[in-house]
Design a protein around this motif. Structure first.
Motif, mmCIF file in Angstrom:
data_model
loop_
_atom_site.group_PDB
_atom_site.id
_atom_site.type_symbol
_atom_site.label_atom_id
_atom_site.label_comp_id
_atom_site.label_asym_id
_atom_site.label_seq_id
_atom_site.Cartn_x
_atom_site.Cartn_y
_atom_site.Cartn_z
ATOM 1 N N VAL A 280 0.832 -1.205 0.000
ATOM 2 C CA VAL A 280 0.000 0.000 0.000
ATOM 3 C C VAL A 280 0.864 1.252 0.000
ATOM 4 O O VAL A 280 0.580 2.234 -0.703
ATOM 5 C CB VAL A 280 -0.951 -0.025 1.213
ATOM 6 N N LEU A 281 1.945 1.252 0.780
ATOM 7 C CA LEU A 281 2.811 2.426 0.836
ATOM 8 C C LEU A 281 3.530 2.671 -0.485
ATOM 9 O O LEU A 281 3.745 3.820 -0.886
ATOM 10 C CB LEU A 281 3.832 2.271 1.967
ATOM 11 N N GLU A 282 3.922 1.619 -1.165
ATOM 12 C CA GLU A 282 4.693 1.781 -2.392
ATOM 13 C C GLU A 282 3.809 2.020 -3.611
ATOM 14 O O GLU A 282 4.141 2.841 -4.474
ATOM 15 C CB GLU A 282 5.552 0.537 -2.625
ATOM 16 N N ARG A 283 2.682 1.322 -3.695
ATOM 17 C CA ARG A 283 1.862 1.386 -4.907
ATOM 18 C C ARG A 283 0.566 2.152 -4.719
ATOM 19 O O ARG A 283 -0.109 2.454 -5.698
ATOM 20 C CB ARG A 283 1.549 -0.028 -5.382
ATOM 21 N N GLY A 284 0.187 2.442 -3.476
ATOM 22 C CA GLY A 284 -1.035 3.187 -3.233
ATOM 23 C C GLY A 284 -2.179 2.293 -2.803
ATOM 24 O O GLY A 284 -2.085 1.056 -2.792
ATOM 25 N N VAL A 285 -3.299 2.944 -2.468
ATOM 26 C CA VAL A 285 -4.490 2.229 -2.005
ATOM 27 C C VAL A 285 -5.306 1.799 -3.219
ATOM 28 O O VAL A 285 -5.581 2.618 -4.104
ATOM 29 C CB VAL A 285 -5.332 3.131 -1.081
ATOM 30 N N PRO A 286 -5.695 0.525 -3.325
ATOM 31 C CA PRO A 286 -6.493 0.083 -4.482
ATOM 32 C C PRO A 286 -7.823 0.817 -4.540
ATOM 33 O O PRO A 286 -8.541 0.936 -3.552
ATOM 34 C CB PRO A 286 -6.684 -1.416 -4.227
ATOM 35 N N ARG A 290 -8.073 -1.475 -11.698
ATOM 36 C CA ARG A 290 -6.701 -1.221 -12.129
ATOM 37 C C ARG A 290 -6.138 0.100 -11.605
ATOM 38 O O ARG A 290 -5.038 0.485 -11.991
ATOM 39 C CB ARG A 290 -6.622 -1.210 -13.657
ATOM 40 N N ARG A 291 -6.848 0.783 -10.770
ATOM 41 C CA ARG A 291 -6.416 2.108 -10.333
ATOM 42 C C ARG A 291 -6.005 2.072 -8.877
ATOM 43 O O ARG A 291 -6.599 1.363 -8.072
ATOM 44 C CB ARG A 291 -7.552 3.121 -10.524
ATOM 45 N N ARG A 292 -4.981 2.854 -8.541
ATOM 46 C CA ARG A 292 -4.514 2.999 -7.167
ATOM 47 C C ARG A 292 -4.329 4.481 -6.848
ATOM 48 O O ARG A 292 -3.818 5.242 -7.672
ATOM 49 C CB ARG A 292 -3.196 2.255 -6.946
ATOM 50 N N VAL A 293 -4.730 4.847 -5.642
ATOM 51 C CA VAL A 293 -4.614 6.230 -5.180
ATOM 52 C C VAL A 293 -3.412 6.315 -4.245
ATOM 53 O O VAL A 293 -3.289 5.499 -3.323
ATOM 54 C CB VAL A 293 -5.894 6.676 -4.450
ATOM 55 N N PRO A 294 -2.510 7.285 -4.455
ATOM 56 C CA PRO A 294 -1.356 7.408 -3.552
ATOM 57 C C PRO A 294 -1.788 7.613 -2.105
ATOM 58 O O PRO A 294 -2.824 8.229 -1.819
ATOM 59 C CB PRO A 294 -0.606 8.629 -4.094
ATOM 60 N N VAL A 295 -0.988 7.105 -1.195
ATOM 61 C CA VAL A 295 -1.315 7.212 0.228
ATOM 62 C C VAL A 295 -1.366 8.673 0.665
ATOM 63 O O VAL A 295 -2.191 9.058 1.504
ATOM 64 C CB VAL A 295 -0.283 6.418 1.054
ATOM 65 N N ARG A 296 -0.510 9.517 0.088
ATOM 66 C CA ARG A 296 -0.504 10.931 0.466
ATOM 67 C C ARG A 296 -1.833 11.591 0.144
ATOM 68 O O ARG A 296 -2.372 12.370 0.943
ATOM 69 C CB ARG A 296 0.628 11.647 -0.272
ATOM 70 N N HIS A 297 -2.403 11.272 -1.026
ATOM 71 C CA HIS A 297 -3.700 11.851 -1.383
ATOM 72 C C HIS A 297 -4.794 11.355 -0.449
ATOM 73 O O HIS A 297 -5.714 12.115 -0.089
ATOM 74 C CB HIS A 297 -4.041 11.495 -2.829
ATOM 75 N N VAL A 298 -4.713 10.091 -0.056
ATOM 76 C CA VAL A 298 -5.722 9.554 0.858
ATOM 77 C C VAL A 298 -5.639 10.247 2.210
ATOM 78 O O VAL A 298 -6.664 10.610 2.814
ATOM 79 C CB VAL A 298 -5.539 8.032 1.006
#
Length: 316
Positions: A280-286, A290-298
């Motif tokens: 999750v930290l490296e690729r983002g939140v699913p 096929r899309r992932r949201v960066p943890v910073r944006h979350v």
């Protein structure tokens, strides 16, 4: 699984013709239920050699011990490949060697794997002399072997040698019975062993038990008839490696309580959680397929949403 994949090397020092026929048949590919040949070459003594892959399996006997009383569907899944191979071997479509009881295994997906011993084969020769034909079966040496042992050999065998060789030495085990060398018969016996574990009150066993007994020494048509009865006994069901329940009601099921040492390792529960957090930290939140949201944006979105909710609450 309890075993790991390995390979074994054979050479045709005992019967080159039979071994060559087996290698030619197996190297062409005979399906997913027989151990495949991965390399062919020559041993240091010049005999044809082959390396056979033994996949990671659990023996059929251990599998039945884990399953306990298999259902008819699981028995169909385990025995159909065995009877198919036996029917093909009896009809001459497959060159099958000796099949020991431990050579029939079940992999982690529940598929049957058979690692037969090639006919006319011994362990691949090392730099020394090859194994003499009949040495493993305990057969008597032939006339050619006696001819090679000249008069000097007879002189060395004096009275002292006869005294050391007691009565137990004179009795030698004869060659194995031809029925024990019949791989198809051993496969049918393995299928019969599976159905022996099925509930004896099953209606299918009333017809299958006599059919499997007749198929042991029967021809290809007899084995095919037993196969048809097995296929029609029940729909096939997968083999599930489940954890057995508690023996008594007040016991905790197996695997509960304090985590074992191997659960804390990289393949345990803690290791799985660590890998999930790093993903999750490296690729983002699913978010979607096929899309992932960066943890910073979350995190920013959560802070803004919390602030708006707090402001709206105070305004009221």
């Amino acid at each position: 699984m309890e075993t790991t994949a390995a390979s074994r090397r054979w050479c045709g020092a005992r019967d080159p013709v039979a071994f060559s026929r087996w290698v030619a048949d197996r190297a062409a590919g005979v399906g997913p239920h027989l151990a495949p040949v991965i390399r062919v070459g020559r041993c240091p003594q010049g005999h044809l050699a082959a390396e056979v892959l033994h996949a990671a399996t659990r023996s059929l006997e251990d599998t039945l011990d884990v399953l306990g009383v298999p259902t008819e569907g699981v028995a169909v899944t385990l025995t159909v490949p065995l009877l198919e191979l036996a029917a093909r071997a009896r009809s001459g479509a497959v060159e099958l060697g000796v099949v020991a009881l431990g050579a029939v295994g079940v992999d982690e997906t529940g598929a049957i794997l058979v690692a037969d011993r090639p006919p006319g084969a011994v362990d691949a020769c090392a730099d020394g002399l090859p194994a003499a034909p009949g040495a493993e079966s305990g057969a008597e040496p032939g006339p050619s072997s006696r001819a090679q042992a000249g008069p000097s050999t007879r002189v060395q065998a004096g009275p002292s040698t006869r005294e050391q060789a007691g009565p137990s030495t004179r009795v030698q085990a004869g060659p194995p019975h031809p029925r024990d060398l019949d791989g198809a018969r051993q496969l049918v016996t393995a299928a019969r062993m599976v159905w022996d574990r099925v509930d004896s009150r099953s209606e299918a066993r009333r017809t299958l038990d006599p059919a499997l007994d007749a198929a042991r020494d029967g021809d290809a048509d007899t084995v095919a008839g037993a196969l048809d009865l097995v296929v029609g006994a029940a729909p096939p069901r997968p083999v599930r490696w489940s954890t057995p329940g508690p023996t008594f009601p007040d016991e905790e099921p197996a695997g509960t309580g304090a985590p074992a040492h191997d659960q804390i390792g990289p393949d345990g529960v803690v290791g799985m959680l660590i890998r999930a957090v790093l993903d999750v930290l490296e690729r983002g939140v699913p978010a979607g397929h096929r899309r992932r949201v960066p943890v910073r944006h979350v995190v920013v979105g959560a802070v803004v949403t919390g602030g708006l909710v707090t402001a709206a609450t105070h305004l009221r």
